[in-house]
Write an enzyme that holds these catalytic residues in place. Structure first.
Site, PDB file in Angstrom:
ATOM      1  N   ARG A  67       3.811  -5.449  -7.122  1.00  0.00           N
ATOM      2  CA  ARG A  67       3.843  -6.207  -8.370  1.00  0.00           C
ATOM      3  C   ARG A  67       5.204  -6.128  -9.061  1.00  0.00           C
ATOM      4  O   ARG A  67       5.327  -5.703 -10.196  1.00  0.00           O
ATOM      5  CB  ARG A  67       2.734  -5.722  -9.294  1.00  0.00           C
ATOM      6  CG  ARG A  67       1.373  -6.035  -8.710  1.00  0.00           C
ATOM      7  CD  ARG A  67       0.270  -5.760  -9.698  1.00  0.00           C
ATOM      8  NE  ARG A  67      -0.986  -6.240  -9.170  1.00  0.00           N
ATOM      9  CZ  ARG A  67      -1.935  -5.468  -8.641  1.00  0.00           C
ATOM     10  NH1 ARG A  67      -1.765  -4.187  -8.605  1.00  0.00           N
ATOM     11  NH2 ARG A  67      -3.031  -5.986  -8.179  1.00  0.00           N
ATOM     12  N   CYS A  68       6.228  -6.516  -8.330  1.00  0.00           N
ATOM     13  CA  CYS A  68       7.592  -6.514  -8.839  1.00  0.00           C
ATOM     14  C   CYS A  68       7.670  -7.389 -10.098  1.00  0.00           C
ATOM     15  O   CYS A  68       7.363  -8.579 -10.058  1.00  0.00           O
ATOM     16  CB  CYS A  68       8.538  -7.035  -7.761  1.00  0.00           C
ATOM     17  SG  CYS A  68      10.226  -7.254  -8.317  1.00  0.00           S
TER      18      CYS A  68
ATOM     19  N   ASP B 275     -10.188  -3.669  -1.793  1.00  0.00           N
ATOM     20  CA  ASP B 275     -11.318  -4.208  -2.552  1.00  0.00           C
ATOM     21  C   ASP B 275     -12.308  -4.991  -1.690  1.00  0.00           C
ATOM     22  O   ASP B 275     -13.472  -5.087  -2.027  1.00  0.00           O
ATOM     23  CB  ASP B 275     -10.831  -5.128  -3.675  1.00  0.00           C
ATOM     24  CG  ASP B 275      -9.938  -4.401  -4.666  1.00  0.00           C
ATOM     25  OD1 ASP B 275      -9.981  -3.162  -4.704  1.00  0.00           O
ATOM     26  OD2 ASP B 275      -9.205  -5.079  -5.390  1.00  0.00           O
TER      27      ASP B 275
END
Length: 178
Positions: free
Chosen positions: A9-10, A87
């Site tokens: 998640r840059c 997930d």
């Protein structure tokens, strides 16, 4: 994974300026094919990048970041996306990359203190009639929790897809004293 190497998640890539920098880097290195392995953040970012690719190249040519010839050579960006998420919440897949490893690790942890007893039951839990609470990852998806509960014979499981009723505490306490 991205969390370990620091690329998850840059924040820069969430901005157009960050995507411009990424586009310039790819063009300058002659890269026109990407394989993105990740979860929601990575695949959403890849889709945004794909959708903006032509306009990113045009903007880079306009500001002198790349030449028109470089833009022409890099006019197509091919992206393959692979779901890499524990997930297991991606439609159309049997099991996402990472889910099986996560389940295996959870079961190792649950069964570590056991000595020939059923899954999830330890000498301490049996002899002292103790209750163990285990929290697993999964964000908004209860797959890991549900499969773990089934595998170790849990008496109770909370999953986001089926929130507990208002009186769950009373029901749980009754269940523990049975």
């Amino acid at each position: 994974g991205g969390t370990v190497i620091g690329s998850a998640r840059c924040q820069d890539f969430r901005t157009r300026e960050g995507r411009l920098k990424a586009a310039r880097n790819l063009v300058k290195r002659g890269i026109t094919n990407l394989c993105v392995i990740g979860g929601d953040g990575s695949l959403t970012g890849a889709d945004t990048f794909r959708a903006e690719w032509s306009s990113l190249l045009a903007e880079l040519v306009k500001v002198g970041g790349i030449t028109a010839e470089e833009a022409k050579k890099s006019s197509f960006l091919n992206i393959v996306g692979m779901v890499g998420s524990i997930d297991n919440d991606f439609c159309g897949t049997d099991m996402t990359i990472g889910t099986d490893s996560a389940l295996h690790r959870i079961m190792e942890i649950v069964s570590a203190p056991r000595s020939g007893l059923p899954w999830g039951e330890t000498p301490v839990s049996r002899s002292h009639q103790r209750t163990f609470v285990l929290e697993v990852m999964g964000r908004h998806c209860g797959y890991l929790a549900l499969i773990t509960a089934l595998a170790c014979g849990a008496d109770w499981v909370f999953i986001p897809e089926s929130p507990p009723e208002d009186d769950w505490e009373d029901h749980l306490c009754r269940r523990l004293t049975e």
